[in-house]
Design a protein around this motif. Structure first.
Motif, PDB file in Angstrom:
ATOM      1  N   MET A  24      10.205  15.913  -5.563  1.00 12.64           N
ATOM      2  CA  MET A  24       9.542  15.898  -4.673  1.00 12.64           C
ATOM      3  C   MET A  24       9.163  14.698  -4.158  1.00 12.64           C
ATOM      4  O   MET A  24       8.063  14.670  -2.848  1.00 12.64           O
ATOM      5  CB  MET A  24       7.771  16.883  -5.546  1.00 12.64           C
ATOM      6  N   LYS A  25       9.066  13.201  -4.748  1.00 14.06           N
ATOM      7  CA  LYS A  25       8.491  12.164  -4.074  1.00 14.06           C
ATOM      8  C   LYS A  25      10.283  12.381  -2.645  1.00 14.06           C
ATOM      9  O   LYS A  25       9.766  11.358  -1.748  1.00 14.06           O
ATOM     10  CB  LYS A  25       9.959  11.093  -4.771  1.00 14.06           C
ATOM     11  N   PHE A  26      11.250  13.089  -3.040  1.00  9.37           N
ATOM     12  CA  PHE A  26      12.741  12.966  -1.681  1.00  9.37           C
ATOM     13  C   PHE A  26      12.817  14.141  -1.321  1.00  9.37           C
ATOM     14  O   PHE A  26      12.352  13.768   0.334  1.00  9.37           O
ATOM     15  CB  PHE A  26      13.529  13.178  -2.043  1.00  9.37           C
ATOM     16  N   ALA A  27      10.686  14.907  -0.442  1.00 12.35           N
ATOM     17  CA  ALA A  27      10.702  15.695   0.078  1.00 12.35           C
ATOM     18  C   ALA A  27      10.026  15.348   1.648  1.00 12.35           C
ATOM     19  O   ALA A  27      10.939  16.218   2.329  1.00 12.35           O
ATOM     20  CB  ALA A  27       8.922  16.051  -0.095  1.00 12.35           C
TER      21      ALA A  27
ATOM     22  N   LEU B 122      20.811  18.478   0.796  1.00 15.85           N
ATOM     23  CA  LEU B 122      21.020  17.620  -0.051  1.00 15.85           C
ATOM     24  C   LEU B 122      19.513  18.499  -0.987  1.00 15.85           C
ATOM     25  O   LEU B 122      19.250  18.367  -2.253  1.00 15.85           O
ATOM     26  CB  LEU B 122      21.270  16.305  -0.301  1.00 15.85           C
ATOM     27  N   PHE B 123      18.426  17.824   0.071  1.00 14.86           N
ATOM     28  CA  PHE B 123      17.525  18.455  -0.269  1.00 14.86           C
ATOM     29  C   PHE B 123      17.188  19.979  -1.131  1.00 14.86           C
ATOM     30  O   PHE B 123      16.135  20.254  -2.253  1.00 14.86           O
ATOM     31  CB  PHE B 123      16.203  18.257   0.376  1.00 14.86           C
ATOM     32  N   LEU B 124      17.952  21.101  -0.262  1.00 17.95           N
ATOM     33  CA  LEU B 124      17.506  22.084  -0.960  1.00 17.95           C
ATOM     34  C   LEU B 124      18.187  22.449  -2.284  1.00 17.95           C
ATOM     35  O   LEU B 124      18.097  22.978  -3.307  1.00 17.95           O
ATOM     36  CB  LEU B 124      17.697  22.766  -0.029  1.00 17.95           C
ATOM     37  N   ASN B 125      19.528  22.082  -2.532  1.00 20.15           N
ATOM     38  CA  ASN B 125      20.868  21.950  -2.989  1.00 20.15           C
ATOM     39  C   ASN B 125      19.415  21.050  -4.469  1.00 20.15           C
ATOM     40  O   ASN B 125      19.432  21.348  -5.438  1.00 20.15           O
ATOM     41  CB  ASN B 125      21.842  21.130  -2.966  1.00 20.15           C
ATOM     42  N   ALA B 126      18.332  20.128  -4.682  1.00 23.05           N
ATOM     43  CA  ALA B 126      18.268  19.700  -5.330  1.00 23.05           C
ATOM     44  C   ALA B 126      16.903  20.752  -6.165  1.00 23.05           C
ATOM     45  O   ALA B 126      16.975  21.049  -7.351  1.00 23.05           O
ATOM     46  CB  ALA B 126      16.817  18.081  -5.267  1.00 23.05           C
ATOM     47  N   LEU B 127      16.170  21.272  -4.885  1.00 21.39           N
ATOM     48  CA  LEU B 127      15.167  22.296  -5.416  1.00 21.39           C
ATOM     49  C   LEU B 127      15.656  23.497  -5.953  1.00 21.39           C
ATOM     50  O   LEU B 127      15.316  23.964  -7.289  1.00 21.39           O
ATOM     51  CB  LEU B 127      14.280  22.811  -4.395  1.00 21.39           C
TER      52      LEU B 127
ATOM     53  N   MET C  26       0.639  -1.303   0.416  1.00 20.46           N
ATOM     54  CA  MET C  26      -0.191  -0.037  -0.164  1.00 20.46           C
ATOM     55  C   MET C  26       0.803   1.670   0.064  1.00 20.46           C
ATOM     56  O   MET C  26       2.056   1.651   1.242  1.00 20.46           O
ATOM     57  CB  MET C  26      -0.966   0.181   1.143  1.00 20.46           C
ATOM     58  N   LYS C  27       0.889   1.999  -1.061  1.00 24.10           N
ATOM     59  CA  LYS C  27       1.425   3.434  -0.940  1.00 24.10           C
ATOM     60  C   LYS C  27       0.755   4.472  -0.008  1.00 24.10           C
ATOM     61  O   LYS C  27      -0.058   4.689   0.106  1.00 24.10           O
ATOM     62  CB  LYS C  27       1.492   4.183  -2.957  1.00 24.10           C
ATOM     63  N   ILE C  28       1.686   4.996   0.587  1.00 25.81           N
ATOM     64  CA  ILE C  28       1.034   6.875   1.336  1.00 25.81           C
ATOM     65  C   ILE C  28       1.115   7.397   0.313  1.00 25.81           C
ATOM     66  O   ILE C  28       2.592   7.823  -0.128  1.00 25.81           O
ATOM     67  CB  ILE C  28       2.106   6.501   2.550  1.00 25.81           C
ATOM     68  N   ALA C  29       0.384   8.490   1.000  1.00 22.03           N
ATOM     69  CA  ALA C  29       0.132   9.604  -0.010  1.00 22.03           C
ATOM     70  C   ALA C  29       1.128  10.353   0.363  1.00 22.03           C
ATOM     71  O   ALA C  29       1.470  10.419   1.600  1.00 22.03           O
ATOM     72  CB  ALA C  29      -1.138  10.289   0.494  1.00 22.03           C
ATOM     73  N   LEU C  30       1.821  11.330  -0.606  1.00 25.40           N
ATOM     74  CA  LEU C  30       3.001  12.273  -0.141  1.00 25.40           C
ATOM     75  C   LEU C  30       2.643  13.179   0.768  1.00 25.40           C
ATOM     76  O   LEU C  30       3.717  13.276   1.837  1.00 25.40           O
ATOM     77  CB  LEU C  30       3.238  12.963  -1.553  1.00 25.40           C
ATOM     78  N   HIS C  31       1.079  13.501   1.298  1.00 24.38           N
ATOM     79  CA  HIS C  31       1.151  14.097   2.179  1.00 24.38           C
ATOM     80  C   HIS C  31       0.824  13.824   3.717  1.00 24.38           C
ATOM     81  O   HIS C  31       1.927  14.371   4.747  1.00 24.38           O
ATOM     82  CB  HIS C  31      -0.371  15.103   2.092  1.00 24.38           C
ATOM     83  N   TRP C  32       1.399  12.599   3.638  1.00 21.92           N
ATOM     84  CA  TRP C  32       0.920  11.360   4.985  1.00 21.92           C
ATOM     85  C   TRP C  32       2.362  11.534   4.857  1.00 21.92           C
ATOM     86  O   TRP C  32       2.880  11.158   6.319  1.00 21.92           O
ATOM     87  CB  TRP C  32      -0.311  10.710   4.297  1.00 21.92           C
TER      88      TRP C  32
END
Length: 420
Positions: free
Chosen positions: A198-201, A44-49, A1-7
């Motif tokens: 955004m998948k790594f958000a 790392l996340f900020l650099n990706a953005l 079961m895949k959990i939604a991104l906001h969860w």
């Protein structure tokens, strides 16, 4: 079961709160401070953005402007549509700017900055302001476009992209087709990369929020609550005050509240999906069948609005940037706030109609005024619900535009009692 991104993001926030408060600034693992680990993940996340900002915004604006310019029969209808979108986005930004300066959600009760900054950041912000409105407009024309892209001078890059997109429609058809295919291809690729990033958000959110809590504890959450209330109030003013006034005065609609009844399915869909693009089919159907607007108007105004008209997003970006400055104890003069307004207005054109895409635009604004992009992590705590609200405002503004333009085009069978 895949959990939604906001969860996933919500779970990451709770874990970040626990880990950040436990680790503080002194606990370590294998000799490495937990704070350093959190900072590494967040960076790392900020650099990706930051990596996707320039190609995404440039390709989005160029393709958007080129598509507008190549619309058949653009003329009077197109001028009215673009004029309406510029007007409502500007009004939304002014509403947000006014409330954030009146409420001061980022200022602590004792006047001490909630977040710590240094002289370098302070100097960067003051260097951006320049204390003179002329400097703001001088930055719009970059001496070197490549250098502007490399150094994050987004205002000049946006201006160049607007010009490029416009004049791309004025060249020979074979060259125009080649350029159009190229930039549309770039935009499609950047959209896929954005969705991948955004998948790594959730992981990025964990690092950013955990690092913030480790350094400052939960002191900033009172300010975040005030920020949430400020944005909500500003969106409410735009949705329930500004929009009815425009329907009444410009659209000559006798009962503007009929439009809220007509757009109920649209508002619910936009709020639940947080995507103006996904809501577009519902918007078109409701505007035509429930509000009585002709297909000639709705088929032109609404798809264009789902791409370039982002009232709620522009308002949110403006409030967020000034809120972050307040959190750092940095006072922004009026010319710097005007710079934020201009960048918010132009970047809202290039924001993709997908959930949380405005994070990219906010990072552009922060870089433009010299504020640390790391502060985005704070906004993610309340971003999901605000994203749902601002998407509803974005879509509703599109529908109001369709009604107003239909009325000014002489359509009398719009928002009449017989539709209900």
């Amino acid at each position: 079961m895949k959990i939604a991104l906001h969860w996933q993001i919500l779970i990451a926030l709770m874990l970040a709160a626990l880990m950040g408060s436990w680790a503080g600034t002194d606990k370590a693992i294998f000799g490495v401070l937990w704070l350093s680990v959190f900072t590494f993940i967040g960076t790392l996340f900020l650099n990706a953005l930051k990596m996707i900002v320039v190609p995404l915004v440039v390709s989005a604006i160029i393709t958007g402007v080129a598509n507008i310019g190549s619309q058949g029969g653009f003329g009077r209808l197109g001028a009215k549509t673009v004029g309406y979108y510029l007007m409502t986005s500007s009004i939304a930004i002014i509403v947000g700017l006014t409330l954030v300066n009146v409420i001061h959600p980022g200022v602590s009760g004792n006047g001490v900055p909630v977040l710590h900054t240094d002289a370098e950041v302070m100097q960067a912000v003051q260097g951006k302001s320049a204390g003179d409105i002329v400097e703001v407009f001088l930055r719009m024309i970059p001496v070197n476009v490549v250098n502007a892209a490399a150094t994050g001078q987004m205002l000049g890059l946006i201006f160049f992209s607007l010009l490029f997109g416009y004049f791309m429609t004025r060249i020979q058809s074979d060259f125009k087709q080649t350029l159009s295919q190229f930039w549309n291809g770039v935009f499609e690729v950047m959209m896929l990369i954005t969705q991948w990033v955004m998948k790594f958000a959730p992981i990025g959110v964990f690092g950013l929020v955990a690092a913030s809590i480790a350094k400052t504890g939960f002191d900033q959450f009172e300010n975040l609550a005030m920020f949430f209330l400020t944005v909500t109030l500003a969106l409410g003013v735009h949705l329930f005050v500004v929009m009815p006034i425009l329907l009444k005065t410009i659209g000559k609609v006798q009962n503007p509240w009929l439009h809220y009844q007509a757009m109920a399915p649209v508002l619910l869909t936009a709020f639940s999906t947080s995507s103006s693009s996904s809501t577009l089919p519902v918007t078109i159907e409701s505007v035509e069948k429930r509000a009585g607007v002709s297909n000639r108007i709705s088929s032109f105004v609404l798809p264009l609005g789902a791409t370039v008209n982002m009232d709620g997003t522009a308002l949110y970006e403006c409030v967020a940037a000034i809120f972050i400055a307040q959190m750092f104890g940095i006072s922004l003069d009026w010319s710097t706030q005007l710079l934020i307004v201009i960048v918010a207005l132009t970047t809202s054109i290039g924001v993709a109609g997908i959930p949380s895409a405005s994070l990219v635009a906010i990072s552009i604004i922060l870089v433009a005024v010299g504020l640390p992009a790391e502060a985005i992590g704070l906004l993610l705590v309340v971003d999901r619900l605000l994203d749902m609200m601002r998407t509803a405002v974005n879509v509703f503004s599109d529908s109001v535009g369709a009604v107003i333009i239909a009325r000014t085009e002489g359509e009398t069978n719009v928002l009449t009692e017989k539709h209900f």
